[in-house]
Design a protein around this motif. Structure first.
Motif, short mmCIF file in Angstrom:
data_model
loop_
_atom_site.label_atom_id
_atom_site.label_comp_id
_atom_site.label_asym_id
_atom_site.label_seq_id
_atom_site.Cartn_x
_atom_site.Cartn_y
_atom_site.Cartn_z
N VAL A 80 -43.26 24.63 -44.22
CA VAL A 80 -42.62 24.37 -42.52
C VAL A 80 -41.40 23.25 -43.59
O VAL A 80 -41.85 21.98 -42.51
CB VAL A 80 -42.85 24.08 -41.37
CG1 VAL A 80 -42.02 24.43 -40.15
CG2 VAL A 80 -43.87 24.64 -41.20
N GLY A 139 -45.73 10.95 -41.08
CA GLY A 139 -45.97 13.55 -40.33
C GLY A 139 -46.18 13.12 -39.30
O GLY A 139 -47.04 11.79 -39.08
N ALA A 140 -46.28 14.59 -38.82
CA ALA A 140 -47.12 14.47 -38.74
C ALA A 140 -48.77 14.57 -38.42
O ALA A 140 -49.82 14.72 -37.82
CB ALA A 140 -46.47 16.96 -37.69
N SER A 141 -48.81 14.84 -39.96
CA SER A 141 -50.38 14.31 -39.81
C SER A 141 -51.03 13.00 -39.68
O SER A 141 -52.18 12.74 -38.73
CB SER A 141 -50.68 14.39 -41.06
OG SER A 141 -50.80 15.09 -42.06
N ASN A 144 -50.49 12.92 -35.99
CA ASN A 144 -51.72 13.58 -34.78
C ASN A 144 -53.15 12.26 -35.27
O ASN A 144 -53.83 12.22 -33.90
CB ASN A 144 -52.93 14.81 -35.68
CG ASN A 144 -51.75 16.76 -35.20
OD1 ASN A 144 -51.61 15.96 -34.51
ND2 ASN A 144 -51.88 16.68 -36.55
N HIS A 183 -54.82 23.59 -36.60
CA HIS A 183 -53.72 22.80 -38.40
C HIS A 183 -55.17 21.59 -39.72
O HIS A 183 -55.43 21.01 -38.40
CB HIS A 183 -52.56 22.38 -38.15
CG HIS A 183 -51.93 22.25 -39.16
ND1 HIS A 183 -52.46 21.26 -40.16
CD2 HIS A 183 -50.81 23.28 -39.82
CE1 HIS A 183 -51.27 20.68 -40.97
NE2 HIS A 183 -50.18 22.17 -41.19
N THR A 185 -54.48 19.53 -40.37
CA THR A 185 -54.63 17.84 -40.45
C THR A 185 -54.67 17.41 -38.66
O THR A 185 -55.43 16.08 -38.84
CB THR A 185 -52.96 17.21 -40.32
OG1 THR A 185 -52.08 17.90 -39.36
CG2 THR A 185 -52.40 17.85 -41.37
N GLY A 230 -46.70 26.39 -31.68
CA GLY A 230 -46.13 26.60 -33.08
C GLY A 230 -47.25 26.34 -33.97
O GLY A 230 -48.04 25.84 -34.58
N VAL A 232 -48.76 27.87 -37.08
CA VAL A 232 -47.83 27.37 -38.77
C VAL A 232 -47.97 28.80 -39.68
O VAL A 232 -46.77 28.58 -40.41
CB VAL A 232 -49.25 26.26 -39.76
CG1 VAL A 232 -50.15 27.72 -40.61
CG2 VAL A 232 -48.30 25.63 -41.23
N ASP A 257 -50.47 19.26 -30.90
CA ASP A 257 -49.42 19.37 -32.07
C ASP A 257 -48.54 20.56 -31.75
O ASP A 257 -48.86 21.75 -32.39
CB ASP A 257 -51.07 20.00 -33.05
CG ASP A 257 -50.85 19.76 -34.59
OD1 ASP A 257 -49.14 19.91 -35.30
OD2 ASP A 257 -51.03 20.40 -35.51
N ALA A 259 -45.87 19.85 -34.07
CA ALA A 259 -45.38 19.61 -34.92
C ALA A 259 -44.19 19.97 -35.31
O ALA A 259 -42.59 19.32 -35.75
CB ALA A 259 -45.83 20.03 -37.05
N PHE A 260 -44.00 21.18 -35.34
CA PHE A 260 -42.56 21.75 -35.68
C PHE A 260 -41.89 22.55 -34.35
O PHE A 260 -40.56 22.63 -33.51
CB PHE A 260 -41.74 23.23 -36.87
CG PHE A 260 -43.45 24.18 -36.62
CD1 PHE A 260 -44.06 24.27 -36.96
CD2 PHE A 260 -42.82 25.13 -36.06
CE1 PHE A 260 -45.23 25.31 -37.45
CE2 PHE A 260 -44.01 26.57 -36.14
CZ PHE A 260 -44.98 26.13 -36.64
N ASP A 286 -42.93 16.39 -35.55
CA ASP A 286 -42.09 15.71 -37.09
C ASP A 286 -40.21 15.78 -36.92
O ASP A 286 -39.79 16.58 -36.30
CB ASP A 286 -42.43 17.12 -38.38
CG ASP A 286 -43.51 16.31 -39.05
OD1 ASP A 286 -42.76 15.35 -38.90
OD2 ASP A 286 -44.06 17.12 -39.22
N HIS A 288 -39.21 15.60 -39.87
CA HIS A 288 -38.24 16.09 -41.77
C HIS A 288 -39.10 17.84 -41.30
O HIS A 288 -38.37 18.66 -42.09
CB HIS A 288 -39.25 15.54 -42.41
CG HIS A 288 -40.79 15.37 -42.53
ND1 HIS A 288 -41.51 14.68 -42.60
CD2 HIS A 288 -41.52 16.40 -41.59
CE1 HIS A 288 -42.93 14.56 -42.76
NE2 HIS A 288 -42.61 15.69 -42.45
N LYS A 289 -39.30 18.56 -40.47
CA LYS A 289 -39.13 19.74 -40.27
C LYS A 289 -37.88 20.49 -39.41
O LYS A 289 -36.69 20.17 -39.90
CB LYS A 289 -40.64 20.57 -39.38
CG LYS A 289 -41.75 19.84 -40.06
CD LYS A 289 -42.97 20.40 -39.70
CE LYS A 289 -44.04 20.50 -40.65
NZ LYS A 289 -44.76 19.49 -40.92
#
Ligand SMILES: Cc1ncc(COP(=O)(O)O)c(C=O)c1O
Length: 461
Positions: A80, A139-141, A144, A183, A185, A230, A232, A257, A259-260, A286, A288-289
């Motif tokens: 993603v 990041g999302a990791s 989280n 996910h 993560t 979302g 993955v 979570d 992330a996106f 995130d 960056h997504k």
């Protein structure tokens, strides 16, 4: 040897970067074998005397630029991976020149202020309650992980246990509930936090990858429930409203979570998916997504600011500057020294505005639906309800689907990865880049159909 003046060097870097960005729409997404061979030229002993910066840059560009994967272009649909809005690259360049340490307000008033402003904007955009705390992480990791550290703190401190001081030795037991589709993560974060990646209750999911609410166990005030906005693979959302309602009643903690998927909160068309998300206790997403800011950029948000602060804050005499009442960024993040990630987030939010963010989310999801329609019109099977920006497609047999993915990746017109969805190997298309156009989608569909037909014909011959 005369050193290149900094101004000249940076002009050169800017020209090379611009040329790179202009080349991306026309080049192969994957590096050519010839380009990759040149990577060997970098493999030499550390020189005794340094190389002039201009020559360093020349080597980086001439060897490095052709060996990048053109993830920043409009036809990269792997993982993603978002692109980078021009405003965010520009902000990133300026921020690199500033070289701010974003730990404290006194190490960088501008970095701290941009974080404050961006957090407020994000909280408004997502419709989160007043007083939400947040931090800008890799990041999302890490988002989280930070959120789950806050959850661990909150639940254990309510039970009279100071986990930051005493660790988990002898602590009251917490229960963690995740869906079968959580996910990786989330699981990694649980392992980092001593909560165990396998010591979780896994709730079954439906054909869309959503947690089955009827299988959610009874919750209590020792339980952390992780849901996702979302998936993955499918892009789908867990039933947040009902999970949060039950958690509220029981005193459990809900972490999202997103992330996106959290960005779907920016557009009213997705209300049915996002309902109840704002009732959670923490959120990870995130930059960056879907927001399309440069790597690396994640955001953690926590309803009760004190929980994030308690989980992250660390003090030493030499760090105690500034006014006690201010939000000091490093009290909310796992890192101390940190680049000023809030700069690009702020630039993206300001550049797009509410309408632009909503438009970006809507557009990527529309492109995903175009993929699904274009491919199913050509007789290929779409395995998910395309509710967001993710598409899962099978081209027939598992072997043929894998062969199509390999072919596309080496051909370089578009890039998609594979996954296994409910036991079937499929190709994943994730539309996350602001730069993707309808023409990119059509060109990519043509490449996919051509590859599938050709490989099918070859295998039947
Ligand atoms: C749902 C979900 N959570 C977490 C992550 C991890 O994000 P990052 O790679 O930014 O740490 C991803 C990455 O795709 C994701 O899709």
């Amino acid at each position: 040897m005369e050193a290149t003046p900094p101004g000249e060097l940076l002009q050169d870097a800017a020209q090379r970067a611009i040329a790179y960005l202009q080349s991306v729409p026309h080049r192969s997404i994957t590096p050519s074998p010839q380009a990759l061979l040149r990577l060997g030229e970098l493999n030499h002993p550390l020189p005794q005397t340094g190389v002039d910066a201009r020559e360093v840059l020349r080597r980086l560009d001439e060897i490095g630029s052709p060996t990048t994967v053109a993830t920043t272009g409009g036809r990269y649909f792997g993982l993603v991976i978002g692109g980078t809005l021009p405003a965010t690259i520009a902000a990133n360049w300026l921020a690199a020149a500033w070289d701010q340490n974003a730990s404290f307000r006194w190490t960088s008033p501008i970095a701290a202020t941009l974080e404050d402003v961006s957090l407020q904007w994000l909280s408004d955009l997502f419709g989160l309650p007043d007083g939400v705390a947040g931090a800008f992480v890799t990041g999302a990791s890490m988002a989280n992980m930070s959120a789950l550290a806050s959850a661990r703190h909150a639940l254990l401190s309510r039970l009279g246990w100071d986990v930051e001081a005493k660790g988990l030795y002898g602590a009251p037991e917490l229960r963690v509930v995740v869906s079968e589709e959580a996910h990786i993560t989330i699981l990694k974060s649980l392992s980092l936090l001593g909560l165990g990646r396998e010591r979780v209750i896994r709730v079954p999911t439906d054909h869309r990858g959503r947690l089955k609410i009827e299988s959610l166990p009874a919750l209590d005030d020792r339980t952390i429930v992780c849901i996702q906005a979302g998936n993955v693979n499918t892009g789908d959302f867990d039933p947040a409203a009902e999970v949060c309602r039950r958690a509220r009643e029981a005193g459990a903690w809900v972490h999202v979570d997103g992330a996106f998927g959290l960005w779907a909160l920016a557009h009213p068309a997705f209300t049915a998916l996002t309902e109840g998300l704002a009732m959670a206790d923490s959120w990870a997403t995130d930059g960056h997504k879907l927001l399309n800011v440069p790597y690396d950029s994640g955001i953690v948000l926590v309803r009760n600011a004190a929980d994030l602060r308690a989980a992250m804050s660390a003090n030493a005499a030499y760090l105690a500057e500034g006014d006690a009442g201010d939000r000091e960024p490093s009290h909310y993040t796992p890192e101390s020294s940190r680049r000023a990630r809030g700069v690009e987030i702020w630039a993206a939010l300001l550049n797009l505005g509410r309408d632009g963010i909503a438009g970006l989310v809507e557009r990527t999801c529309r492109h995903a639906r175009s993929f699904a329609k274009g491919l199913s019109d050509q007789g290929f099977e779409i395995l998910n309800d395309v509710v967001l920006n993710q598409v899962l497609v099978s081209f027939g047999s598992p072997e043929l689907t894998r062969a199509v993915i390999r072919h596309l990746q080496s051909e370089g017109i578009c890039w998609c990865g594979g996954t296994v969805w409910q036991g079937r190997p499929v190709m994943r298309i994730s539309v996350s880049n602001w730069a993707t156009t309808e023409a990119d989608v059509q060109l990519s569909i043509e490449a996919m159909v051509r590859a599938a037909r050709q490989l099918h014909a070859e295998s039947s011959a």
